[in-house]
Write a protein that holds these residues in place. Structure first.
Motif, PDB file in Angstrom:
ATOM      1  N   LYS A 132      30.076  72.412  78.173  1.00 18.64           N
ATOM      2  CA  LYS A 132      28.791  72.953  77.728  1.00 18.64           C
ATOM      3  C   LYS A 132      28.545  74.380  78.232  1.00 18.64           C
ATOM      4  O   LYS A 132      27.606  75.041  77.792  1.00 18.64           O
ATOM      5  N   LYS A 173      34.894  61.861  79.781  1.00 19.00           N
ATOM      6  CA  LYS A 173      33.813  61.007  80.265  1.00 19.00           C
ATOM      7  C   LYS A 173      33.231  60.210  79.100  1.00 19.00           C
ATOM      8  O   LYS A 173      33.524  60.491  77.931  1.00 19.00           O
ATOM      9  N   ASP A 174      32.367  59.257  79.426  1.00 15.43           N
ATOM     10  CA  ASP A 174      31.818  58.378  78.391  1.00 15.43           C
ATOM     11  C   ASP A 174      31.093  59.143  77.292  1.00 15.43           C
ATOM     12  O   ASP A 174      31.074  58.718  76.133  1.00 15.43           O
ATOM     13  N   ASP A 175      30.454  60.259  77.659  1.00 16.06           N
ATOM     14  CA  ASP A 175      29.668  60.995  76.677  1.00 16.06           C
ATOM     15  C   ASP A 175      30.433  62.164  76.053  1.00 16.06           C
ATOM     16  O   ASP A 175      29.840  63.007  75.387  1.00 16.06           O
ATOM     17  N   GLN A 176      31.757  62.217  76.264  1.00 14.18           N
ATOM     18  CA  GLN A 176      32.531  63.331  75.737  1.00 14.18           C
ATOM     19  C   GLN A 176      33.439  62.877  74.595  1.00 14.18           C
ATOM     20  O   GLN A 176      33.837  61.707  74.516  1.00 14.18           O
ATOM     21  N   ARG A 177      33.791  63.817  73.728  1.00 14.56           N
ATOM     22  CA  ARG A 177      34.798  63.545  72.718  1.00 14.56           C
ATOM     23  C   ARG A 177      36.119  63.212  73.399  1.00 14.56           C
ATOM     24  O   ARG A 177      36.395  63.658  74.508  1.00 14.56           O
TER      25      ARG A 177
END
Length: 415
Positions: free
Chosen positions: A273, A295-299
């Motif tokens: 980011k 990570k869980d929230d990443q592509r």
């Protein structure tokens, strides 16, 4: 360690190969001349004069490129992880240890060095481990020499500053001590920098005194920590700022700017980011490791694409292995980044010329240009492809034997 072959008295010519020059494109049928440890000529076959007394090596069908540069490794600081007697990675008695010099621990006889150079890596930045905020100072080596002094090219070339959370002294209740938090780490660093500025001021005042006053007052008391930090506070040497998470990157960059430090960023593995913000800093980035899972929230490809995203924004990047046993796999990290959008030429520059420029040795290393050190690799194909075999390695014009512990084991157990 076996005696090294001498630098050839006569020129050595590599003829007929595909030259990846890095600075002026690819020469499909090229000629490269080495003499006295330097590249003396590079060009298309027929355009380069081949000295009459030269040793000519036919490399038709081979790919010729400059020796690769690993921008952070632990080569020479550790041999066997399970054996503490071979481990000089870190002095962990304090968190800020700038007066630790890697050259004092560098082990030139490491079996890992021949293994690494057999895959085309000819130069490396050797750094201490990252468990301290400031664990010591790096050095630049070439991967050939009979002793540490022959292999070390530049002592104290840079200083790592690690801010990843790993440096907090809070591993257990019994061993917890200052600093246990990120704010403690920053406070400790700020105090060390302020103390260094005051230390430098006292010494500058002392140097301005007359000989009589110097004799009367005496010099300030020497402090090895502050003395080691001074060149970095004065901006004469670069600090390598290591951080992964966006908040860590922003915090440590703010501190660096507060003290007007000259710095290179390292890792930024989870800071996707911040790509635009990092580009605005106009500093190089050492990227990696790029094989980490998202990570869980990443592509799924967030980490793999990081080199491409930085390059797209005009950031100069270089690759590093970050350890000793896999420094030999450096070119494959660059190849992996190509698969996720980094242009091939840029990936090759990230393990050659970009690294040389970041470390201030681009006049000697990083490309096939006349006048540069003859660190040359001859391989069966693409240097970033795991299927490629390195056939010859030259360091300072001297051809290096490619046998190593791994080839010895292969030969012993394949009989």
């Amino acid at each position: 360690m076996p005696d090294r072959s001498p630098v050839p008295p006569a020129p050595v010519v590599l003829k007929g190969g595909k030259l990846l020059t890095i600075t002026h494109g690819v020469i499909p049928n090229g000629v490269l001349v080495m003499h006295g440890g330097k590249i003396t000529a590079v060009g298309v076959a027929g355009s380069v004069n081949i000295p009459a007394n030269a040793r000519v090596i036919d490399v038709t069908g081979m790919t010729v490129y400059p020796g690769l540069i690993d921008s952070e490794t632990h080569l020479g600081l550790i041999e066997i992880e399970a054996d503490d007697a071979t481990n000089d990675l870190i002095e962990s008695s304090d968190n800020i240890m700038p007066h630790m010099h890697v050259y004092d621990a560098f082990h030139a006889e490491s079996e890992l060095i021949p293994v690494t150079r057999a895959n085309g890596v000819t130069n490396a930045i050797v750094a201490p481990a990252s468990r301290d905020t400031i664990p010591g100072q790096d050095l630049l080596i070439q991967l050939d020499g009979r002793s540490a002094p022959e292999m070390i090219l530049t002592r104290d070339i840079a200083m790592p500053l690690n801010f990843t959370g790993e440096q907090r002294r809070n591993a257990s209740f019994e061993k917890a001590k200052y600093p246990q938090t990120r704010m403690g780490v920053v406070a400790q660093l700020r105090q060390a920098f302020l103390d260094t500025q005051e230390y430098s001021r006292k010494w500058h005042e002392y140097e301005k005194k007359s000989a009589t006053d110097k004799e009367k007052d005496g010099p300030p008391k020497r402090d090895l920590k502050l003395e080691a930090l001074a060149p970095y506070l004065e901006g004469t040497r670069p600090i390598v700022l290591a951080a992964h998470e966006p908040s860590d990157v922003e915090t440590i960059v703010a501190l660096a700017n507060e003290f007007k430090l000259r710095f290179v960023l390292n890792h930024v593995t989870r800071s996707q980011k911040l790509m635009d913000r990092i580009a605005e800093l106009k500093v190089p980035v050492i990227v990696g490791p790029i094989y980490e899972l998202p990570k869980d929230d990443q592509r799924y490809d967030a980490v793999y694409r990081l080199p491409a995203e930085l390059h797209k924004r005009g950031v100069k990047i270089a690759f590093a292995s970050y350890e000793a046993h896999n420094s030999r796999n450096l070119p494959y990290a660059a190849g992996y980044a190509v698969a996720f959008g980094l242009p091939y030429d840029e990936a090759l520059k990230a393990v050659t010329l970009n690294a040389a420029e970041i470390w201030g040795v681009d006049k000697q290393l990083g490309s096939l240009d006349a006048g540069k050190t003859a660190n040359i690799v001859v391989a069966s194909g693409d240097p970033l492809d795991v299927k490629t075999d390195v056939k010859r390695v030259f360091i300072q014009g001297r051809e290096i034997p490619l046998d190593n512990r791994q080839t010895h084991l292969r030969d012993q157990y394949s009989r």
